[in-house]
Write a protein that holds these residues in place. Structure first.
Motif, short mmCIF file in Angstrom:
data_model
loop_
_atom_site.label_atom_id
_atom_site.label_comp_id
_atom_site.label_asym_id
_atom_site.label_seq_id
_atom_site.Cartn_x
_atom_site.Cartn_y
_atom_site.Cartn_z
N LEU A 107 0.82 -1.21 0.00
CA LEU A 107 0.00 0.00 0.00
C LEU A 107 0.86 1.26 0.00
N ALA A 108 2.01 1.22 0.67
CA ALA A 108 2.92 2.36 0.64
C ALA A 108 3.46 2.58 -0.77
N ALA A 109 3.80 1.50 -1.46
CA ALA A 109 4.28 1.61 -2.84
C ALA A 109 3.19 2.18 -3.73
N TYR A 110 1.96 1.73 -3.54
CA TYR A 110 0.85 2.24 -4.34
C TYR A 110 0.65 3.74 -4.09
N ARG A 111 0.66 4.14 -2.82
CA ARG A 111 0.49 5.57 -2.50
C ARG A 111 1.63 6.39 -3.10
N GLN A 112 2.83 5.85 -3.05
CA GLN A 112 3.98 6.57 -3.60
C GLN A 112 3.84 6.76 -5.11
N GLU A 140 11.22 0.68 -4.29
CA GLU A 140 11.71 0.20 -5.58
C GLU A 140 10.84 -0.99 -5.99
N LEU A 141 10.14 -0.84 -7.08
CA LEU A 141 9.32 -1.94 -7.58
C LEU A 141 10.19 -2.87 -8.41
N ASP A 142 10.12 -4.15 -8.08
CA ASP A 142 10.82 -5.15 -8.89
C ASP A 142 10.01 -6.43 -8.89
#
Length: 167
Positions: A107-112, A140-142
């Motif tokens: 969810l943090a990655a999505y918000r970012q 970092e999305l991987d």
């Protein structure tokens, strides 16, 4: 039958399909852009699956308006108003609020990603400068991280569904 079950399954399946399309680590700008596009697409599918899963739980426990559930807080509040306190909602609330858990990170990655995109679209200059808040660690999305989140999510959904069938 719960109308959200098939939507959750579909989103998780779409996430799997997109992960399969990820090329090996890009060494050219176009490969890196393709990797980023696919990673963000997987992230969107997982976040969407999560929102629909909250509605699936609400529907399973017969909340009056599951279609209005948009976050775990709303789910917990609706269930408590009915005098219900299912472990599924508590587990999700805990996973969402505990730093470092797979759901908190997802969810943090999505918000970012969403914040960066909103900032970029609101900028007038062709080069957008995005201010990250102090509590927002860059994510970092991987492929490996996304696979881990997908596997954890699938395991949780299967376990919860089994428990909800028994109730």
């Amino acid at each position: 039958m719960n109308p959200y079950l098939s939507v959750v399954n579909q989103r998780l399946h779409f996430g799997r399909l997109l992960l399969q399309q990820l090329p090996p680590a890009g060494d050219t700008p176009s490969k890196r852009m393709l990797e980023l596009a696919l990673c963000q697409s997987v992230l969107y599918q997982l976040e969407s699956a999560y929102r629909f899963y909250l509605r699936e739980i609400a529907s399973t426990y017969r909340c009056r308006t599951p279609e209005q559930i948009g976050n775990v807080g709303a789910l917990v509040a609706d269930l408590q108003a009915m005098g219900k306190h299912p472990a599924e909602a508590s587990e999700l609330a805990n996973l969402e609020s505990t730093s470092g858990t797979w759901l908190n990170q997802l969810l943090a990655a999505y918000r970012q990603v969403r914040t960066v995109q909103q900032e970029q679209t609101s900028q007038q200059s062709p080069i957008a400068v995005v201010q990250m808040s102090a509590d927002m660690e860059p994510v970092e999305l991987d492929a490996e991280g996304l696979k881990t989140w997908l596997a954890a999510f699938v395991e949780l959904v299967e376990r919860h569904r089994q428990h909800m069938q028994e109730c």
